[in-house]
Enzyme design. Structure first.
Site, PDB file in Angstrom:
ATOM      1  N   CYS A 103       0.826  -1.209   0.000  1.00  0.00           N
ATOM      2  CA  CYS A 103       0.000   0.000   0.000  1.00  0.00           C
ATOM      3  C   CYS A 103       0.858   1.255   0.000  1.00  0.00           C
ATOM      4  O   CYS A 103       0.556   2.224  -0.703  1.00  0.00           O
ATOM      5  CB  CYS A 103      -0.922  -0.013   1.213  1.00  0.00           C
ATOM      6  N   CYS A 201      -6.313  -2.193   7.973  1.00  0.00           N
ATOM      7  CA  CYS A 201      -7.396  -1.213   7.930  1.00  0.00           C
ATOM      8  C   CYS A 201      -8.651  -1.751   7.252  1.00  0.00           C
ATOM      9  O   CYS A 201      -9.741  -1.240   7.485  1.00  0.00           O
ATOM     10  CB  CYS A 201      -6.923   0.058   7.236  1.00  0.00           C
TER      11      CYS A 201
END
Length: 362
Positions: A103, A201
């Site tokens: 990410c 997340c």
């Protein structure tokens, strides 16, 4: 005046980063990535999620408090394709993924950097705990561990390119977490007492097995748990539900502790062994990204971490080609896990990193 984009998640770290940049006189714009998730379980209040609507609203309120423009960008599709799909596929083939590493390179300092350039911003500032410096002689941008080593995030940033490091600002690298909290109070930020968000997340309850079961139930099937000689000891619930080094949840009793030593997606088996069977002194690494040096033409010595919370060990890294190497540890390491990222350090500086693809003992 230097124009910068501040990535704001709604947490205390990115909020303080934005405040520090404003205080330093930069022309600051706040940005939040709306990443979404197919995971619809409600986030527990005591463990907030940085991708939640609450996080976005907190970021917006902090930006308003600081008097800076704020925008939200919807990256749900790219996040699903490049992070969540990668996460799922790695588990399906018997590897343990490192989604935060991917990410950072592809979204936070990839897609977001492209956006920053389109807005004529010269840099992206984030709340990461790490330090970036430029070597006075080589000109290369260096990645250094944070002053607060307990919060250091250099491991997760080891895949960043020179261009990305050049355009990155991480002011929290010189502060401890306690000092950042104090700064948040000094700036009277509404996020000053907000607790930290969870690591994954996009998995609201931190239960990745439940997440996989909900997302790809048709691709998960039980199989045999075997020992290193191939003897069947029991049944597993699906290869993606296990990881190298795992002891709990095996459901077999043989009078001694057993651990997962290998995941075999091709024949749908999970191999177990005793504690010593987890010890390996050599691993193969691919997709190497070098930071401190331009290339590796001969073996080098380094302190090597095999996972984010690993203390690391001394090793010799021997290049196979520009992107592959064999790492030989001075002492065997426990539970070297294919799919995980490995990072090479020279003291406080990151030499580079790559991805573990296999192990063996010499």
């Amino acid at each position: 005046m230097k124009k910068i984009l501040v990535a704001m998640s709604g947490g205390v770290d990115s909020s303080v980063t934005a405040a520090m940049m404003v205080d330093a006189g930069y022309d600051v714009t706040g940005i939040t990535m709306r990443l979404g998730s197919p995971d619809t379980i409600e986030v527990e209040p005591e463990r907030p999620n940085c991708c939640s609507l609450e996080g976005i609203e907190d970021a917006r309120r902090v930006a308003t408090q600081l008097g800076i423009p704020f925008y939200g960008v919807n990256y749900e599709d790219i996040f699903r394709e490049q992070i969540i799909d990668y996460f799922v596929e790695e588990y399906l083939v018997g590897r343990t993924p490192s989604p935060c590493m991917v990410c950072n390179r592809k979204l936070k300092f990839g897609k977001l950097l492209d956006l920053a350039k389109s807005l004529d911003c010269q840099a992206i500032a984030t709340g990461h705990y790490a330090r970036i410096e430029q070597h006075p002689e080589t000109g290369r941008y260096l990645l250094r561990t944070a002053r607060d080593i307990s919060k250091d995030q250099s491991y997760f940033l080891a895949a960043l390119t020179q261009e990305q490091l050049q355009c990155a600002m991480m002011p929290l690298g010189d502060y401890t977490k306690a000092e950042v909290r104090e700064l948040a109070r000094k700036y009277h930020l509404r996020t000053a007492e907000k607790i930290e968000s969870q690591e994954l997340c996009f998995v609201a309850d931190t239960n990745y097995r439940r997440f996989l079961q909900d997302r790809i139930p048709e691709k998960i099937e039980g199989g045999d748990i075997i020992d290193k000689e191939g003897k069947v000891l029991g049944k597993h619930q699906g290869v993606p539900f296990y990881t190298v080094g795992q002891r709990r949840g095996l459901g077999i009793a043989v009078g001694k502790p057993l651990y997962v030593t290998q995941l075999n997606a091709n024949d749908n088996t999970v191999t177990v062994g005793e504690s010593d069977d987890l010890l390996e002194d050599t691993m193969q690494v691919e997709r190497i990204n070098l930071i401190a040096i331009e290339k590796m033409t001969e073996p080098i010595r380094a302190h090597v971490k095999i996972r984010s919370r690993d203390e690391g060990g001394s090793a010799t890294i021997s290049p196979v080609n520009e992107t592959e190497a064999v790492v030989k540890f001075d002492e065997p390491r426990r539970a070297i896990t294919p799919g995980q990222a490995t990072v090479f350090y020279d003291g406080e500086y990151v030499i580079g990193g790559g991805w573990i693809v296999g192990t063996h003992t010499t």
